[in-house]
Design a protein around this motif. Structure first.
Motif, PDB file in Angstrom:
ATOM      1  N   UNK A 134      -8.710  -1.338 -26.889  1.00 46.11           N
ATOM      2  CA  UNK A 134      -8.248  -1.234 -25.499  1.00 46.11           C
ATOM      3  C   UNK A 134      -6.925  -0.458 -25.480  1.00 46.11           C
ATOM      4  N   UNK A 182     -18.251   9.298 -18.764  1.00 43.60           N
ATOM      5  CA  UNK A 182     -18.012   8.068 -18.004  1.00 43.60           C
ATOM      6  C   UNK A 182     -16.527   7.701 -17.933  1.00 43.60           C
ATOM      7  N   UNK A 237     -14.811   6.481 -20.375  1.00 40.91           N
ATOM      8  CA  UNK A 237     -14.506   5.353 -21.264  1.00 40.91           C
ATOM      9  C   UNK A 237     -13.770   5.869 -22.499  1.00 40.91           C
ATOM     10  N   UNK A 283      -3.036   0.181 -18.312  1.00 39.77           N
ATOM     11  CA  UNK A 283      -3.616  -0.717 -17.322  1.00 39.77           C
ATOM     12  C   UNK A 283      -4.359   0.081 -16.251  1.00 39.77           C
ATOM     13  N   UNK A 313      -7.710   1.515 -17.386  1.00 40.15           N
ATOM     14  CA  UNK A 313      -8.833   0.563 -17.445  1.00 40.15           C
ATOM     15  C   UNK A 313      -9.258   0.092 -16.053  1.00 40.15           C
ATOM     16  N   UNK A 314      -8.291  -0.008 -15.155  1.00 45.40           N
ATOM     17  CA  UNK A 314      -8.657  -0.436 -13.800  1.00 45.40           C
ATOM     18  C   UNK A 314      -9.503   0.626 -13.099  1.00 45.40           C
ATOM     19  N   UNK A 315      -9.236   1.877 -13.386  1.00 44.79           N
ATOM     20  CA  UNK A 315      -9.960   2.973 -12.739  1.00 44.79           C
ATOM     21  C   UNK A 315     -11.370   3.124 -13.330  1.00 44.79           C
ATOM     22  N   UNK A 316     -11.507   2.669 -14.576  1.00 42.49           N
ATOM     23  CA  UNK A 316     -12.745   2.904 -15.336  1.00 42.49           C
ATOM     24  C   UNK A 316     -13.982   2.316 -14.660  1.00 42.49           C
ATOM     25  N   UNK A 317     -15.039   3.115 -14.570  1.00 33.26           N
ATOM     26  CA  UNK A 317     -16.303   2.600 -14.062  1.00 33.26           C
ATOM     27  C   UNK A 317     -16.409   2.616 -12.555  1.00 33.26           C
ATOM     28  N   UNK A 318     -15.339   3.030 -11.898  1.00 37.33           N
ATOM     29  CA  UNK A 318     -15.451   3.089 -10.435  1.00 37.33           C
ATOM     30  C   UNK A 318     -16.347   4.255 -10.031  1.00 37.33           C
ATOM     31  N   UNK A 346     -19.745   6.389 -11.543  1.00 34.15           N
ATOM     32  CA  UNK A 346     -20.781   6.364 -12.570  1.00 34.15           C
ATOM     33  C   UNK A 346     -20.920   7.737 -13.197  1.00 34.15           C
ATOM     34  N   UNK A 347     -22.049   7.965 -13.836  1.00 32.55           N
ATOM     35  CA  UNK A 347     -22.346   9.297 -14.373  1.00 32.55           C
ATOM     36  C   UNK A 347     -22.607  10.210 -13.183  1.00 32.55           C
ATOM     37  N   UNK A 373     -19.971   1.086  -7.798  1.00 32.09           N
ATOM     38  CA  UNK A 373     -21.102   2.008  -7.942  1.00 32.09           C
ATOM     39  C   UNK A 373     -22.363   1.247  -8.350  1.00 32.09           C
ATOM     40  N   UNK A 426     -24.648   2.688 -12.408  1.00 27.18           N
ATOM     41  CA  UNK A 426     -23.858   3.839 -12.856  1.00 27.18           C
ATOM     42  C   UNK A 426     -24.529   4.657 -13.965  1.00 27.18           C
ATOM     43  N   UNK A 485     -20.077   0.240 -19.637  1.00 27.90           N
ATOM     44  CA  UNK A 485     -19.224  -0.134 -18.498  1.00 27.90           C
ATOM     45  C   UNK A 485     -19.169  -1.652 -18.346  1.00 27.90           C
ATOM     46  N   UNK A 526     -10.878  -5.259 -18.298  1.00 27.61           N
ATOM     47  CA  UNK A 526     -10.533  -5.243 -16.874  1.00 27.61           C
ATOM     48  C   UNK A 526     -10.306  -6.660 -16.342  1.00 27.61           C
ATOM     49  N   UNK A 535      -7.019  -7.960 -17.531  1.00 21.87           N
ATOM     50  CA  UNK A 535      -5.914  -7.448 -16.706  1.00 21.87           C
ATOM     51  C   UNK A 535      -5.766  -8.266 -15.427  1.00 21.87           C
TER      52      UNK A 535
END
Lengths: 318, 304
Positions: free
Chosen positions: A209, A257, A259, A306, A309-314, A316-317, B81, B84, B174, B181, B184
């Motif tokens: 992480x 993605x 990641x 931080x 990681x918070x932005x991650x996955x918001x 998709x592909x 989403x 994803x 994900x 996440x 956090x």
């Protein structure tokens, strides 16, 4: 090549032919240079073709290749004055997690990794790279040491996952992983994680992480092994190939993605053919990331990690 | 993918479903095998009145039993989403999601509500095991973060109630990323000086256990709940040994120092209210009793 993978067999055959020719020429003194060069060119062509379009399942096999550089190889090649530190100060020393202090390209750093081991004996000693709670608690201890002395943390991830065993559960495998993630996220020093082979689930994210996550071109990183996924969702481990496709576990997909922050190219034919070149290329990227991160203060390093990681996955592909 | 398939069809299905209920008047207790009448089961919060076995409690009933007078307000969960990775196993993930949504009438596997528990403001994030085995994907992670934010905003305690098979495999990496996440999210609550309590229920496994579920200020578990990281089948295949009795059960975790209290469901609300009161109202209540009225007996009940 010592252990050709299934799809590498034609290449291994060509390599065998070259060996044979060399052997012949040793005996008869025939000039075979031209023939060898031809074969060599053919091998390169085939390698390029094969490795350009590896399927996700083939990548899983490459990522698990026994000759691939392991965490210990990375440390040996890239870290000077490496001083291994041992133990979680609670229960035991877990050799599945190796770590210590050393100098990476001039920077004092805490270096950590999951080690699979290269020989049968080493594999047993390192528990095939599958850490127990004491391994993650040791990782946490070393990360806290880094934090205290303002040293960056560099990790090399190569594990099938955390060890699934009675003793591991009894000593709180889940808690140890959770705390290790928490420690990664709290660090006020730069943390760079490199997925060099297999990034196996919770056992990987526990030490990955980081501010900057780098992945080798043919490494894989996933929430569960393709075999495990197939046996649950397809009800048969034989569909592992389909699972590998569906899971998007390649470095290229993970980069899309968001990641993984960066993908490092491997030498032609994969890191297991030319480990030194592969590790040097990785070292260059770690150094570049470190140079970018070290000027930042503790607060912003933590905040940036931080926010990432918070932005991650918001998304998709796309 | 239109109003007809997204809205009308699930509603229709839900309507048709309700007629099936007469089939489930009796439930078989997995603990003692006895039949329990559904009204008795509900009255006893899904605890078998014969053997004390704790059956799984539906998420909304859980909220009803914990909040004062069963009153709470649910929050609208953030959008995440959908599918994803465009994942497909033997079935499309989008179809699996649709099915789960129409079966449960919920958007995803986490429900967030706020209210008071023992008079103390609390935000509860409860997993709905009926929704794809309570698995954690991006939507669950987003909702958990929203719960943490709400707790901070309201200066309320955060109570997480996992009931989950672990990561949502159909969201691949994900779903793994929901581990950092949610950690956090916990950090946000803790750094605001607010209590973060985890109530571990059956089952709590995999990536859910190895992230927010093991980071509570206090860990409470329901009797007999399965709580662990690796699945029992995986462990058995790896070590090829018989697993000890009670392995990965709440009591086992209590013995091994991972859970503070194992509390029967019927005593849960009182225990939670007591703990929250102790953590959030640290001053002696005597401070309030300043009136010189020595003759009047002061009731010994905890102040609410």
């Amino acid at each position: 090549m010592k252990q050709p993978l299934e799809f590498e067999k034609p290449i291994a055959e060509l390599e065998g032919k070259i060996e044979e020719l060399r052997h012949l020429s040793d005996g008869g003194g025939v000039n075979i240079a031209e023939e060898v060069a031809k074969l060599q060119a053919k091998i390169e062509r085939q390698l390029r073709q094969t490795y350009q379009k590896l399927t996700p399942w083939q990548k899983v096999q490459v990522a698990r290749h026994p000759d691939r550089p392991h965490a210990s190889d990375a440390i040996r090649r890239l870290v000077e004055d490496f001083t291994p530190l041992a133990g979680d100060r609670v229960f035991a020393e877990d050799k599945a997690v190796i770590g210590g202090i050393g100098r990476f390209r001039g920077f004092s750093a805490v270096v950590l990794g999951t080690e699979k081991g290269a020989t049968t004996e080493a594999r047993v000693r390192h528990n095939f790279g599958m850490a127990k709670p004491e391994g993650y608690r040791k990782a946490r201890r070393l990360m806290e040491l880094a934090d205290r002395f303002g040293l960056p943390v560099v990790t090399f991830v190569d594990t099938a996952g955390a060890y699934p065993g009675i003793d591991a559960e009894a000593r709180g495998q889940a808690e140890a992983i959770a705390r290790s993630i928490e420690t990664c996220l709290r660090l006020r020093v730069p943390m760079i994680a490199c997925v060099i082979g297999e990034g196996g689930s919770g056992g990987a994210i526990a030490i990955a992480s980081g501010n900057h996550v780098i992945m080798f071109e043919h490494a894989v990183y996933s929430v569960i092994s393709p075999e495990g996924c197939a046996s649950i969702l397809w009800r048969s481990a034989e569909q592992a190939q389909d699972a590998a496709e569906a899971m998007k576990l390649t470095a290229q997909d993970l980069h899309k993605l968001g990641v993984v922050d960066e993908v490092v190219q491997e030498p032609l034919g994969g890191a297991h053919r030319q480990p030194v070149e592969a590790l040097d290329a990785l070292g260059d990227r770690i150094e570049a990331a470190l140079r970018k991160l070290t000027p930042l203060d503790g607060g912003s390093l933590r905040a940036k990690r931080r926010d990432k990681f918070l932005e991650m996955g918001r998304q998709g592909l796309a | 993918m239109n109003w007809l398939t997204n809205f009308v069809r699930p509603k229709l299905r839900a309507l048709v479903k309700q007629r099936d209920t007469p089939d489930n008047l009796w439930h078989k207790c997995p603990g003692c095998g006895q039949m329990i009448f559904h009204r008795d089961l509900e009255a006893n919060l899904h605890v078998c009145d014969k053997c004390g076995h704790h059956l799984r409690l539906p998420a909304l009933k859980r909220l009803g039993m914990l909040f004062d007078e069963g009153k709470y307000t649910r929050i609208e969960l953030p959008k995440a989403p959908v599918d994803p990775l465009r994942f497909r196993d033997r079935k499309r993930y989008t179809e699996r999601l649709k099915d789960a949504q129409s079966e449960t009438s919920e958007q995803d596997a986490l429900i967030v509500a706020h209210g008071t528990i023992g008079g103390v403001p609390a935000v509860v994030a409860v997993f709905n095991f009926d929704f794809m085995a309570g698995s954690m994907g991006v939507a669950v992670g987003e909702s958990f973060l929203a719960a943490a934010k709400l707790a901070k905003l309201q200066q309320a305690a955060l109570i997480a109630i996992p009931a989950s098979g672990g990561a949502r495999m159909q969201e691949g990496i994900l779903s793994l990323m929901q581990m950092p996440r949610t950690v956090l999210a916990v950090e946000e609550v803790k750094s605001a000086g607010l209590p973060y309590i985890v109530l571990l229920t059956d089952p709590t496994t995999g990536g859910v256990t190895a992230s927010f579920a093991m980071l509570g200020d206090v860990h409470i578990a329901e009797p007999g709940s399965l709580i662990g990281f690796a699945g029992q089948r995986v462990i058995q295949e790896t070590i090829r040994e018989k697993l000890p009795d009670g392995f990965q059960r709440a009591e086992y975790l209590n013995d091994h120092g991972m859970v503070d209290l194992v509390v029967p469901r019927l005593e849960l609300k009182a225990a939670l209210a007591r703990i929250l009161g102790l953590l959030m109202r640290p001053k002696p209540s005597a401070e309030v009793v300043t009136l010189p009225t020595p003759e009047v007996a002061i009731p010994q009940q905890p102040r609410v």
